[in-house]
Design an enzyme around this catalytic site. Structure first.
Site, PDB file in Angstrom:
ATOM      1  N   SER A 191       9.193  -6.815  -2.617  1.00 54.39           N
ATOM      2  CA  SER A 191      10.613  -7.217  -2.659  1.00 54.39           C
ATOM      3  C   SER A 191      11.365  -6.702  -1.437  1.00 54.39           C
ATOM      4  O   SER A 191      12.231  -5.830  -1.550  1.00 54.39           O
ATOM      5  CB  SER A 191      11.291  -6.793  -3.969  1.00 54.39           C
ATOM      6  N   ALA A 232       0.814  -1.234   0.000  1.00 53.09           N
ATOM      7  CA  ALA A 232       0.000   0.000   0.000  1.00 53.09           C
ATOM      8  C   ALA A 232       0.842   1.277   0.000  1.00 53.09           C
ATOM      9  O   ALA A 232       0.340   2.347   0.311  1.00 53.09           O
ATOM     10  CB  ALA A 232      -0.997   0.024   1.161  1.00 53.09           C
ATOM     11  N   SER A 239       1.862  -0.160  -7.248  1.00 54.77           N
ATOM     12  CA  SER A 239       1.047  -0.537  -8.410  1.00 54.77           C
ATOM     13  C   SER A 239       0.470   0.698  -9.078  1.00 54.77           C
ATOM     14  O   SER A 239       0.438   0.784 -10.318  1.00 54.77           O
ATOM     15  CB  SER A 239      -0.102  -1.457  -7.994  1.00 54.77           C
TER      16      SER A 239
HETATM   17  P1  ADP Z   1       1.010  -1.114  -3.502  1.00 55.86           P
HETATM   18  O1  ADP Z   1       0.993  -1.534  -4.936  1.00 55.86           O
HETATM   19  O2  ADP Z   1       2.324  -0.573  -3.066  1.00 55.86           O
HETATM   20  O3  ADP Z   1       0.483  -2.159  -2.557  1.00 55.86           O
HETATM   21  P2  ADP Z   1      -1.164   0.643  -4.283  1.00 55.86           P
HETATM   22  O4  ADP Z   1      -0.633   1.168  -5.558  1.00 55.86           O
HETATM   23  O5  ADP Z   1      -2.230  -0.392  -4.337  1.00 55.86           O
HETATM   24  O6  ADP Z   1       0.030   0.149  -3.343  1.00 55.86           O
HETATM   25  O7  ADP Z   1      -1.637   1.934  -3.470  1.00 55.86           O
HETATM   26  C1  ADP Z   1      -2.244   1.829  -2.183  1.00 55.86           C
HETATM   27  C2  ADP Z   1      -3.297   2.924  -2.055  1.00 55.86           C
HETATM   28  O8  ADP Z   1      -2.650   4.187  -1.982  1.00 55.86           O
HETATM   29  C3  ADP Z   1      -4.283   2.978  -3.209  1.00 55.86           C
HETATM   30  O9  ADP Z   1      -5.574   3.169  -2.687  1.00 55.86           O
HETATM   31  C4  ADP Z   1      -3.809   4.167  -4.018  1.00 55.86           C
HETATM   32  O10 ADP Z   1      -4.884   4.774  -4.688  1.00 55.86           O
HETATM   33  C5  ADP Z   1      -3.248   5.086  -2.922  1.00 55.86           C
HETATM   34  N1  ADP Z   1      -2.150   5.977  -3.377  1.00 55.86           N
HETATM   35  C6  ADP Z   1      -1.086   5.642  -4.144  1.00 55.86           C
HETATM   36  N2  ADP Z   1      -0.286   6.711  -4.337  1.00 55.86           N
HETATM   37  C7  ADP Z   1      -0.871   7.750  -3.709  1.00 55.86           C
HETATM   38  C8  ADP Z   1      -0.527   9.140  -3.535  1.00 55.86           C
HETATM   39  N3  ADP Z   1       0.582   9.670  -4.050  1.00 55.86           N
HETATM   40  N4  ADP Z   1      -1.367   9.904  -2.785  1.00 55.86           N
HETATM   41  C9  ADP Z   1      -2.484   9.359  -2.241  1.00 55.86           C
HETATM   42  N5  ADP Z   1      -2.870   8.078  -2.366  1.00 55.86           N
HETATM   43  C10 ADP Z   1      -2.071   7.276  -3.080  1.00 55.86           C
END
Ligand code: ADP
Length: 205
Positions: free
Chosen positions: A105, A34, A38
């Site tokens: 990772s 999170a 992604s």
């Molecule tokens: P990961 O792939 O690292 O597990 P995600 O891409 O699924 O994380 O992102 C987790 C959450 O954070 C999602 O709900 C995404 O929309 C939110 N998010 C990602 N980048 C940002 C940002 N720069 N500001 C606010 N929310 C974000």
């Protein structure tokens, strides 16, 4: 271990990149669950494709549900998970594709192994640390995974379970503080690095 196999040298990487007018390389995103890997990977892939760069994202959907569906989240399985992803991303990079990997990772040694695989083959490897403090990741928690981990429903959860540490990169090529700023800011930081290093140019042709 197979014996009696021979490595056939066909087209070289240089020939492929010359025909495709782009370098093959791997952009390796690492960070807590999170943290935004992604989201940034998807936006980066779109940005590259819209600018005519052939790019392909490797993530949990196409790896853990397929190639690595036999693996769990024990320390040994995490090592093997990342080893295979390193090998697959290397193949994509060798094909002339810009591979973008988006996996936690968590172990430094595994990321270094992936880097070495690329370097030994003369392929670019750009490590990107997508960083947020764990309370920010836990606050976002779109899949409710931290909640489940805190309740003891998921063992081996990176950053929460004692046996699942996250080893921070010491000198990644790109560092993104993703607790502030937008997803586009993160993408821009990666793109700026690649342009400054002369790896990509916009417009492409
Ligand atoms: P990961 O792939 O690292 O597990 P995600 O891409 O699924 O994380 O992102 C987790 C959450 O954070 C999602 O709900 C995404 O929309 C939110 N998010 C990602 N980048 C940002 C940002 N720069 N500001 C606010 N929310 C974000």
């Amino acid at each position: 271990m197979a014996t009696n196999i021979t490595w056939h040298q066909g087209l070289t990487h240089a020939e492929r990149t010359s025909y495709l007018n782009q370098p093959g390389l791997t952009i390796w995103l690492t960070g807590l669950s999170a943290s935004g890997k992604s989201t940034i990977a998807i936006a980066l892939e779109q940005h590259l494709l819209h600018n005519s760069y052939v790019s392909y994202r490797l993530d949990g959907d196409n790896i853990r549900f397929g190639l690595n569906k036999d693996l769990g989240f024990s320390p040994e399985d995490r090592v093997e998970n990342i080893r295979r992803i390193g090998e697959v991303s290397k193949l994509f990079a060798d094909s002339g594709t810009i591979a973008i990997t988006s996996f936690i990772s968590p172990y430094k040694a595994d990321r270094e192994l992936a880097r070495k695989l690329h370097q030994d083959a003369g392929l670019g490897f750009v490590e990107v640390h997508v960083d947020v403090p764990i309370d920010v990741a836990e606050g976002r928690d779109p899949k409710g995974l931290y909640k489940k981990a805190r309740e003891g429903l998921i063992k081996d959860f990176t950053g929460v379970s004692e046996n699942a540490p996250y080893e921070r990169p010491e000198s990644p090529e790109v560092y993104i503080d993703n607790s502030e700023g937008t997803v586009e800011d993160g993408v821009q930081k990666i793109v700026t690095y690649l342009v400054e290093k002369g790896v990509l140019k916009f417009p492409k042709a």
